[in-house]
Design an enzyme around this catalytic site. Structure first.
Site, PDB file in Angstrom:
ATOM      1  N   HIS A 118      22.784  59.793  98.962  1.00 31.96           N
ATOM      2  CA  HIS A 118      23.265  60.221  97.634  1.00 31.96           C
ATOM      3  C   HIS A 118      23.556  61.706  97.580  1.00 31.96           C
ATOM      4  O   HIS A 118      24.242  62.173  96.668  1.00 31.96           O
ATOM      5  CB  HIS A 118      22.316  59.744  96.515  1.00 31.96           C
ATOM      6  CG  HIS A 118      21.156  60.632  96.237  1.00 31.96           C
ATOM      7  ND1 HIS A 118      19.877  60.350  96.639  1.00 31.96           N
ATOM      8  CD2 HIS A 118      21.083  61.787  95.554  1.00 31.96           C
ATOM      9  CE1 HIS A 118      19.070  61.315  96.213  1.00 31.96           C
ATOM     10  NE2 HIS A 118      19.780  62.193  95.558  1.00 31.96           N
ATOM     11  N   ASP A 154      19.325  54.575 101.004  1.00 35.29           N
ATOM     12  CA  ASP A 154      19.680  55.961 100.692  1.00 35.29           C
ATOM     13  C   ASP A 154      19.298  56.859 101.873  1.00 35.29           C
ATOM     14  O   ASP A 154      18.286  57.557 101.838  1.00 35.29           O
ATOM     15  CB  ASP A 154      18.964  56.380  99.404  1.00 35.29           C
ATOM     16  CG  ASP A 154      19.485  57.689  98.846  1.00 35.29           C
ATOM     17  OD1 ASP A 154      20.515  58.187  99.333  1.00 35.29           O
ATOM     18  OD2 ASP A 154      18.856  58.212  97.902  1.00 35.29           O
ATOM     19  N   SER A 167      15.600  65.828  96.915  1.00 33.20           N
ATOM     20  CA  SER A 167      16.229  64.642  97.497  1.00 33.20           C
ATOM     21  C   SER A 167      16.673  64.893  98.929  1.00 33.20           C
ATOM     22  O   SER A 167      17.140  65.989  99.262  1.00 33.20           O
ATOM     23  CB  SER A 167      17.482  64.286  96.695  1.00 33.20           C
ATOM     24  OG  SER A 167      17.114  63.706  95.478  1.00 33.20           O
TER      25      SER A 167
HETATM   26  C1  4AZ Z   1      16.868  63.429  91.702  1.00 35.35           C
HETATM   27  O1  4AZ Z   1      17.444  63.405  90.628  1.00 35.35           O
HETATM   28  C2  4AZ Z   1      15.443  63.038  91.750  1.00 35.35           C
HETATM   29  N1  4AZ Z   1      10.599  62.369  90.902  1.00 35.35           N
HETATM   30  C3  4AZ Z   1      14.780  63.038  92.957  1.00 35.35           C
HETATM   31  C4  4AZ Z   1      13.459  62.685  93.020  1.00 35.35           C
HETATM   32  C5  4AZ Z   1      12.807  62.327  91.878  1.00 35.35           C
HETATM   33  C6  4AZ Z   1      13.452  62.317  90.667  1.00 35.35           C
HETATM   34  C7  4AZ Z   1      14.768  62.674  90.599  1.00 35.35           C
HETATM   35  C8  4AZ Z   1      11.372  61.932  91.978  1.00 35.35           C
HETATM   36  O2  4AZ Z   1      17.439  63.771  92.734  1.00 35.35           O
END
Ligand code: 4AZ
Length: 255
Positions: free
Chosen positions: A71, A116, A209
């Site tokens: 992503h 992902d 992420s």
């Molecule tokens: C994001 O939006 C995201 N709490 C990544 C991880 C988490 C929440 C949102 C985990 O990329």
């Protein structure tokens, strides 16, 4: 009348017991709720950058391959991408690498967030040092109840700002079966190739992420998604690296 009051309060009590409390963000945070760390403690951590800004974390798999989340790399040109390795700060230090190519998992599903995972091939070979090193992929799936560590430069609260300096926090691993159960609030959105991890007031957050969740010095999870960050009942959700192991190994040599 008195009887009615008792009846009403009994019903209210019963409802309060089954209806979960409102999700509310934890007050303060970093990664969310973590601590500043040094890159020589996490030398496999890299910052994946697009047009000069940090967008995601990543992990060094070999001297030319980074593992991250699919992503992170939707509609991105390789010439916009850089990878900073060997620095505790995403915006300076270490070495900034160009990207030769990348590949998202063919079955990455942006609706369900399944698969992902992505690999990035760097334009030049990483020079390994005390601050740049690889991490091995786990062989085994997530162990419910084990403690892992998640690291990144992501936001220190949901919709907050990213961190200049890397942060880490310990989180407890939750199997997909457990995470999809009524003990949490995700239900069937947790698929079998994901798992969760949480700790009170501690979580990965936006722009963490793609980054690593580590257990026993192995990469076991890739930060993928979640409802908010450190919200009660909503753990962070991770791609299960054990199930992506063969995809990563194969695509690391063909990307
Ligand atoms: C994001 O939006 C995201 N709490 C990544 C991880 C988490 C929440 C949102 C985990 O990329």
């Amino acid at each position: 009348m008195f009887k009615l009051v008792i009846l009403v309060s009994a019903v209210t009590c019963a409802l309060a017991a089954v209806v979960p409390e409102d999700p509310s963000p934890q007050i303060e945070g970093r990664i969310v709720g973590g601590n500043e760390g040094n890159i020589n403690q996490y030398p496999y951590l890299v910052s994946v950058q697009r047009n000069g800004t940090h967008i995601c974390g990543g992990s060094i798999y070999s001297n030319k391959i980074i593992v991250t989340a699919a992503h992170c790399l939707q509609n991105v040109w390789t010439n916009e991408l850089r990878v900073r390795a060997g620095s505790s700060t995403w915006n300076s230090g270490g070495i900034l690498y160009y990207v030769y190519s990348y590949r998202n998992h063919e079955d990455y599903n942006p609706t369900t967030m399944e698969n992902d995972v992505a690999v990035i091939l760097l334009s030049t070979i990483l020079s390994f040092s005390t601050t740049i090193a690889k991490i091995d992929l786990t062989y085994y799936g997530p162990l419910n109840g084990a403690t892992g560590t998640v690291i990144g430069w992501g936001t220190t609260s949901f919709n907050g700002s990213i961190s200049d300096h890397l942060r880490y926090t310990a989180v407890t691993i939750i199997s997909p079966t457990q995470c999809g159960s009524s003990a949490y609030r995700y239900g069937s959105t947790i698929k079998s190739n994901m798992f969760c991890a949480s700790a009170e007031g501690k979580d990965a957050c936006q722009k963490d992420s793609g980054g690593p969740l580590i257990y026993n010095n192995f990469l076991i999870g890739i930060v993928s998604w979640g409802y908010g960050c450190a919200y009660s009942g909503y753990p962070g959700v991770y791609t299960d690296v054990a199930q992506m192991r063969s995809w990563i190994m194969k695509n690391a040599i063909t990307v």
